[in-house]
Design a protein around this motif. Structure first.
Motif, short mmCIF file in Angstrom:
data_model
loop_
_atom_site.label_atom_id
_atom_site.label_comp_id
_atom_site.label_asym_id
_atom_site.label_seq_id
_atom_site.Cartn_x
_atom_site.Cartn_y
_atom_site.Cartn_z
N ALA A 43 71.95 12.51 83.88
CA ALA A 43 73.17 13.18 84.37
C ALA A 43 73.93 13.82 83.21
CB ALA A 43 74.05 12.18 85.13
N LEU A 59 72.21 17.08 82.25
CA LEU A 59 72.55 18.14 83.21
C LEU A 59 73.97 18.66 82.97
CD1 LEU A 59 70.94 16.59 86.41
CD2 LEU A 59 70.24 18.74 85.34
N GLY A 60 74.84 17.73 82.63
CA GLY A 60 76.23 18.11 82.33
C GLY A 60 76.31 19.06 81.15
N LEU A 67 75.14 22.63 81.97
CA LEU A 67 76.07 23.44 82.77
C LEU A 67 77.45 23.58 82.14
CD1 LEU A 67 75.25 22.38 86.45
CD2 LEU A 67 74.85 24.60 85.40
N ASP A 78 68.47 22.00 86.47
CA ASP A 78 67.58 20.87 86.71
C ASP A 78 66.76 20.51 85.47
OD1 ASP A 78 65.63 22.87 86.79
OD2 ASP A 78 64.94 22.41 88.82
N SER A 121 72.36 26.12 77.81
CA SER A 121 73.75 26.34 78.25
C SER A 121 74.32 27.60 77.60
CB SER A 121 74.62 25.13 77.92
OG SER A 121 74.92 25.10 76.53
N LEU A 179 80.86 18.33 84.77
CA LEU A 179 80.12 17.94 85.95
C LEU A 179 80.10 16.41 86.03
CD1 LEU A 179 78.05 19.20 88.10
CD2 LEU A 179 76.30 18.61 86.44
N LEU A 227 78.19 13.61 87.94
CA LEU A 227 77.03 13.49 88.82
C LEU A 227 76.68 12.04 89.09
CD1 LEU A 227 74.13 15.89 87.80
CD2 LEU A 227 75.34 15.80 89.98
N ASN A 253 68.56 17.13 89.46
CA ASN A 253 69.29 18.40 89.45
C ASN A 253 70.77 18.22 89.69
OD1 ASN A 253 69.82 18.34 92.26
ND2 ASN A 253 67.78 19.19 92.67
N SER A 254 71.49 19.32 89.51
CA SER A 254 72.95 19.27 89.58
C SER A 254 73.47 19.13 91.01
CB SER A 254 73.54 20.54 88.93
OG SER A 254 73.02 21.68 89.57
N GLU A 255 72.56 19.12 91.99
CA GLU A 255 72.99 18.81 93.36
C GLU A 255 72.98 17.30 93.58
OE1 GLU A 255 70.48 21.16 95.90
OE2 GLU A 255 71.49 23.01 95.33
#
Lengths: 461, 446
Positions: free
Chosen positions: A8, A11-12, A15, A23, A83, A93, A95, A156-158
């Motif tokens: 997580a 991913l942070g 983004l 992802d 990024s 983010l 997550l 992934n970021s979802e």
């Protein structure tokens, strides 16, 4: 080995300069391959591929980076690199990654590591001996076996966390028959989403005999004729035609770029009403199957053309966003070194109602294609070509002499319109499909069917 | 360099410790950048760094192989062991050996520091420039499928138990345009490409011109009546056909009875016009290197000299089998496999006449721009049957576009019928050719 919290964080970082989606794809792939040539084992190769790819999507831009240094520090560094390709609003983010489970199960009876490499080598040697024993004119035999266990992790970021294990095995035999100064090759393969149960499902002896039979048959074949004629495709011919003639053109990236002949034709009639085309990644044991695609979307059965009408395209996440539809589970990558793009899985033309024998009987003059070889398509205009590796002449409803050296050239939409008979049977082939420099395992299948006219490029003088 | 050589020498040592007779480590490290533009936007930006090792072991006259891209000590040890285990299941072959260190290696300039110094933003601008210049070429080019700038930096390191320990460092860059020509809704695609060892040699104007030219030539093309015609191969198409010729020139194929050229040394296998060369040390050659993928110095090999078959290509294994020396053609597809005989910079020698002169006395001919199904051609029998598209030649002039036709034949026959070679040698990656003219062939159409 990876902690949800750490992933997580990665991913942070990816983004942190903005972007709508990120992802991480982590892959561990163990492979074995054995080849036999010249009556001896040529190569035994075992390998480990290990690496990660990190992607950020912002608008129509994709930034992608990969590495095989999977230390947390390096992965954060790689996330920072991607990024930087995005320069919109800074944000943070939070997550909580959730583990998604597949909705179906692709069974594997015997994992490749349960069978010793020695036993696999024995099967390869056996196929070599059997292929040679068929006939004295078989003077060269090449046998290949390979198995792969690919473990992937996608986050992934979802907030999705997906794991999948794909197990694939493949056995191939190629033979060369010669007589005088004539030389012909024969090829046969078998494989799928399976482990070492492959050897039980179809014996290496059987594959070897089939390859030798084909080479010998072509030795006796006469050169194929030249010109436009009727073509009957046997169901055992494989599915190269559906793969080439329409599959590639229905991949959403090509459609959106306007380089597919099928662009803008949704809801229109693009094939004879006897034709239904399906791409289905959920079929047990098929070479192109998986539980999740390489973007963490579950595999699906997608109807692309129904009774001749174009219903939909094959999507990955990126192209689905652009068309504002749901991804269809067709986002695939060759390995962590590649970004996902829309790809086929197991593509087929659905069986119809006719008895295949009646189709031959109804044909006064034409070519029967019993086995297709490789093919290629120009998706922009739909022109395609594929080779016939086993073909016969049809004369007055009867299969007569074998012919060699034929290729069939046509135009996808035109050929699909010209299908006037569809059999009630089905056969398939397996292969590696190449696009944008990425190879992925696929299968394709079709029933016996008749095309009223195609260009046969033979070598008859 | 230090890091990879340390890995390589450590692997050779581990092999010795666990009982291998000889161990070879081949380490490939690369760092890539690829920028793809579409409609003035960055469609994708890819950066990559990877290192992997392939380990070959000899034990009791048997060979084992294993690879890994997991470079942690534990994984490397397991992979050396796996390679030794695999050798046990193999059959003994007394010809197997690893090369000794050579006395001399060619000195080549493979690394251009400028490539790494150019910032990413500037490289994005170059890719956008490729797109813009392609669009300016022709009104019928309304969009590109993509415009690409890419570069690569790499290092290859080889060590074996004979004390061979060599490494080299190189770089390359490339520009690519894939244009879409449009005439009243009918579309055709065309590519332009250029790869160079030095940034200053990259010519994006040529890439733009070529892509636009290829994407517009076949607009409005129609099929043609079946007939005999003089065939001319565009350099790109000629290099495609080299893919059918080169497998048969490998000593491996010859020894295994899979070569079209077996038993034909010193015979006339092509017309007098035709000479074919493989040169692994060609200055500025895109795949040039001081040594091949098992550490043997590269060389220039004249394969076909004015039609006469002069030599095959050899790696260490096939050379020993034939009692000769390796030509430095032990090539690996990647670190994931052992070396096999392969080509380096392979090219057809240019002739003395211009393309215009080559075309001028053709009354009725077919200039081939695209072929489909080349990978279905059979390199063992030499038979090919291909879908083709191009321009019809009338009285020495390129006229209208032709598509949906087929050409078929045998490569040996084709080589004998090359009756013209132009002076416009061009490389597409590692293979190059000038424009070629072939005496009559059948063109099948409507």
């Amino acid at each position: 080995m990876f902690d949800k919290k750490e992933v997580a964080d990665i991913l942070g970082i990816a983004l942190q300069n903005g972007g709508e989606f990120a992802d991480v794809f982590i892959e561990h792939k163990a492979t074995n391959s054995i080849t036999c040539e010249e009556n001896k084992i040529e190569d035994i190769n075992s390998g480990i591929d290990f690496g990660a790819g990190i992607r950020v999507i912002s608008g129509m831009t994709t930034a992608y980076a990969y590495t095989n240094d999977l230390s947390l520090g390096n992965l954060k560094q790689v996330a920072l690199t991607v990024s930087k390709a995005v320069q919109s609003q800074k944000h943070t983010l939070q997550l909580d990654l959730r583990h998604l489970k597949p909705g179906y199960h692709l069974p594997v009876e015997m994992m490749p590591e349960q069978v010793k490499i020695r036993e696999k080598v024995e099967q390869v040697k056996l196929a070599n001996e059997v292929a040679r024993a068929v006939d004295g004119r078989i003077h060269q035999v090449m046998v290949g076996f390979g198995d792969v266990v690919q473990n992937i992790l996608i986050a992934n970021s979802e907030g999705h966390w997906v794991e999948d294990e794909r197990v694939r095995s493949r056995f191939t035999v190629q033979t060369i028959a010669s007589q005088g100064n004539k030389m012909q090759t024969g090829y046969e393969s078998y494989g799928g989403f399976m482990g070492s149960e492959l050897f039980k499902q179809r014996s290496p002896e059987d594959i070897a005999r089939e390859a030798s039979r084909r080479a010998l048959l072509m030795l006796d074949a006469k050169p194929a004729p030249v010109g436009k004629m009727m073509v009957v495709m046997d169901s055992v011919a494989g599915g190269t035609m559906v793969h080439e003639a329409c599959g590639h053109g229905l991949e959403a990236d090509l459609v959106q770029k306007g380089v597919s002949i099928y662009a803008g034709k949704k809801g229109q009639k693009v094939a004879s009403s006897l034709v239904t085309v399906v791409d289905d990644g959920t079929i047990p044991q098929r070479y192109g199957s998986y539980h999740f695609d390489d973007e963490g979307i579950m595999g699906q059965k997608n109807i692309l053309i129904r009774n001749g009408i174009l219903e939909g395209y094959m999507y990955d996440r990126m192209t689905a966003r652009q068309d504002n539809v749901r991804p269809t589970g067709n986002g695939r990558r060759q390995s962590f070194q590649y970004r996902p793009i829309p790809r086929m899985t197991n593509t087929s033309i659905a069986p119809g109602e006719m008895d295949p024998k009646e189709i031959v009987k109804a044909t006064s003059k034409g070519i029967l294609v019993k086995k297709m070889g490789g093919g290629q398509v120009n998706t922009v205009n739909g022109d395609f070509v594929f080779e016939v590796s086993e073909g016969y002449l049809i004369e007055n409803g009867e299969i007569t002499v074998p012919v060699r050296g034929a290729t069939l050239t046509g135009n996808g939409p035109k050929v699909l319109q010209k299908i006037d008979m569809v059999g009630n049977d089905s056969g398939f082939f397996i292969g590696t499909c190449g696009k944008d420099g990425q190879g992925v395992p696929v299968s394709a299948s079709q029933p016996t069917m008749r095309i009223t006219e195609m260009l046969v490029g033979g070598t008859e003088q | 360099m230090g890091k990879d050589m340390t890995y390589a020498e450590r692997i050779v040592e581990i092999g010795k410790e666990i009982g291998a007779d000889n161990t070879e480590a081949y380490i490939y490290w690369h760092k890539d950048l690829s920028i793809q533009i579409r409609s003035k936007e960055v469609e994708s930006l890819k950066s990559a760094e990877q290192r992997g090792v392939g380990i070959r072991i000899l034990k009791d006259g048997k060979r084992g192989f294993a690879y890994t891209s997991d470079m942690r000590e534990d994984s490397i040890k397991k992979t050396v062991q796996k390679s030794l285990d695999n050798s046990r299941e193999n059959e003994p072959d007394e010809v197997l050996s690893f090369p000794l260190p050579a006395a001399e290696y060619p000195q080549l300039d493979l690394y251009d520091p400028e490539i790494a110094q150019i910032p990413v933003d500037r490289k994005i601008e170059i890719a956008k420039e490729i797109e813009a210049r392609t669009l300016q070429q022709d009104k019928r080019i309304k969009q590109l499928e993509r415009a690409v700038f890419e570069d690569r930096e790499y290092r290859i390191t080889i060590a074996n138990g004979h004390g061979l320990a060599k490494s080299y460092h190189g770089s390359s860059c490339g520009a690519f345009a894939y244009a879409i020509g449009d005439l009243n809704g009918e579309q055709q695609t065309g590519f332009g490409m250029d790869y160079a060892k030095r940034f200053r040699d990259l010519n994006i104007d040529e890439v733009a011109k070529e892509a636009a030219w290829r994407a517009t030539q076949l607009l409005g093309a129609k099929s043609q009546k079946t007939q005999k015609a003089v065939i001319v191969f565009d350099p790109y198409i000629a290099t495609n056909f080299l893919g059918l010729v080169s497998p048969g020139l490998s000593a491996d194929a010859v020894q295994k009875g899979r070569s079209l050229f077996a038993g034909k040394l010193n015979q006339q296998v092509a017309s007098l016009e035709f000479s074919l060369v493989d040169d692994g040390r060609l200055p500025q050659g895109i795949v040039s290197a001081p040594f091949d993928d098992e550490g043997v110095p590269t060389s220039e090999t004249i394969l076909i000299d004015s039609g006469k078959l002069n030599s095959y290509l050899y790696d260490t294994y096939t050379a020993k089998k034939d009692g000769t020396v390796s030509t430095g053609n032990g090539i690996r597809g990647s670190f994931k496999g052992g070396p096999h005989v392969g080509t380096t910079n392979l090219f057809i020698k240019p002739g003395k006449i211009s393309r215009t002169e080559l075309l001028q006395d053709i009354k009725n001919g077919f200039y081939v721009l695209e072929v489909m199904g080349m990978h279905t051609a059979n390199p063992i029998s030499g038979d090919f049957s291909l879908g083709a598209a191009g321009l019809w030649i009338e009285n020495g002039q390129l006229t209208y576009g032709v598509r949906e036709v087929a050409i078929a034949g045998n490569i040996l026959d084709l080589l004998q019928h090359i009756d013209g070679v132009a002076d416009d040698l061009r490389f597409f990656g590692g293979t190059g050719s000038p424009t070629l003219r072939i005496a009559q062939m059948m063109v099948s159409g409507s």
